[in-house]
Design an enzyme around this catalytic site. Structure first.
Site, mmCIF file in Angstrom:
data_model
loop_
_atom_site.group_PDB
_atom_site.id
_atom_site.type_symbol
_atom_site.label_atom_id
_atom_site.label_comp_id
_atom_site.label_asym_id
_atom_site.label_seq_id
_atom_site.Cartn_x
_atom_site.Cartn_y
_atom_site.Cartn_z
ATOM 1 C CG ASP A 18 1.591 5.984 9.963
ATOM 2 O OD1 ASP A 18 2.799 5.698 10.101
ATOM 3 O OD2 ASP A 18 0.992 5.908 8.877
ATOM 4 C CG ASP A 20 5.817 7.973 5.105
ATOM 5 O OD1 ASP A 20 6.143 8.610 4.107
ATOM 6 O OD2 ASP A 20 6.513 7.912 6.141
ATOM 7 C CG ASP A 195 -1.170 4.363 6.034
ATOM 8 O OD1 ASP A 195 -0.329 4.612 6.926
ATOM 9 O OD2 ASP A 195 -0.864 3.916 4.916
#
Ligand code: MG
Length: 253
Positions: A18, A20, A195
């Site tokens: 991932d 961001d 996240d």
């Protein structure tokens, strides 16, 4: 304090990253993020070491990923899997678009609420509330109503201070599943780092496929954990050192 726990690195990994909140720190508006110095080169070296089996899996459009990580242009899934580029460079995309009336409605909503940011990605619409976290429930409700009005092919994807109206046609799990059917990912063990809630699909897919899930920060849980993007970057550097130089041909740098 977050205890770092990571699986021992192996040369047969396929890395799914991932962007961001995982590779990059958040900024107050999504346009303001930038890779830390050396990150793009590190990803390039890791990709080489893993025989090309490194992919970005992000809610951002491919175009934005390419701007952020130029000149890398790695295998990548953009828009949560609605766009995908193979390691060989072939692109596929789901052709759905947020209808104009829905777009107008949500942009009027955002204008009425200072602090909100509308990110129009054509196939999806994201309303960010990082600068006004108290508006989270209001945003969820508004984007939820928009999704309901469009019917079952659409849903709301909740992320870190963002609610995104998106077609159900693809997600981060379907992206990982598609990559692992293709070279150079096929036959490798998927290791997925993410996240937020949008990454739970990716975690589940990686584990289903015999791989590992690593949560970054405290928003989501997985078997393994790293504290934040700087910890992720440090760990990626450690993996590269641990794996050493590419074992056989194909490396050109
Ligand atoms: Mg993220």
């Amino acid at each position: 304090v977050t205890r770092h726990t990571t699986p021992p690195p192996a040369a047969d990994w396929a890395l799914f990253l991932d962007v961001d909140g995982t590779l990059l720190e958040f900024a107050s508006v999504p346009e303001a993020v930038a890779p830390a110095p050396g990150l793009t080169a590190l990803l390039g070296s890791l990709r080489e070491r893993l025989g090309g089996a490194l992919a970005l899996v992000s809610g951002r459009p491919l175009e934005t990923l390419d701007r952020l990580f130029a000149p890398l242009a790695p295998a990548a899934a953009g828009l949560h899997g609605l766009e995908r580029r193979t390691a060989g460079g072939a692109c596929t995309r789901v052709g759905l678009r947020v209808p104009a009336a829905t777009r107008a409605e949500l942009s009027a909503f955002v204008r009425r609420h200072p602090g909100l940011v509308l990110e129009d990605k054509a196939a999806t619409l994201a309303v960010h509330y990082r600068a006004a976290p108290e508006l989270g429930p209001v945003v969820d409700a508004a984007v939820g109503r928009a999704a309901e009005s469009l019917g079952p092919a659409w849903h709301v994807l909740g992320g870190a201070c963002v609610a995104e109206l998106k077609p159900r046609a693809a997600n981060k799990a379907s992206a990982v599943e598609a990559f692992v059917r293709e070279p150079p990912f096929a036959g490798r063990r998927p290791v997925y780092l993410g996240d937020d809630r949008t990454d739970l699909d990716g975690f589940a897919a990686a584990e289903r496929l015999g791989g590992e899930a690593i949560a970054v920060g405290e928003r989501v849980a997985a078997r393994w954990r790293l504290a934040d993007p700087p910890a992720v970057r440090a760990w990626l550097g450690e993996i590269l050192l641990a794996l050493g130089a590419p074992a056989s041909g194909g490396a050109t740098r």
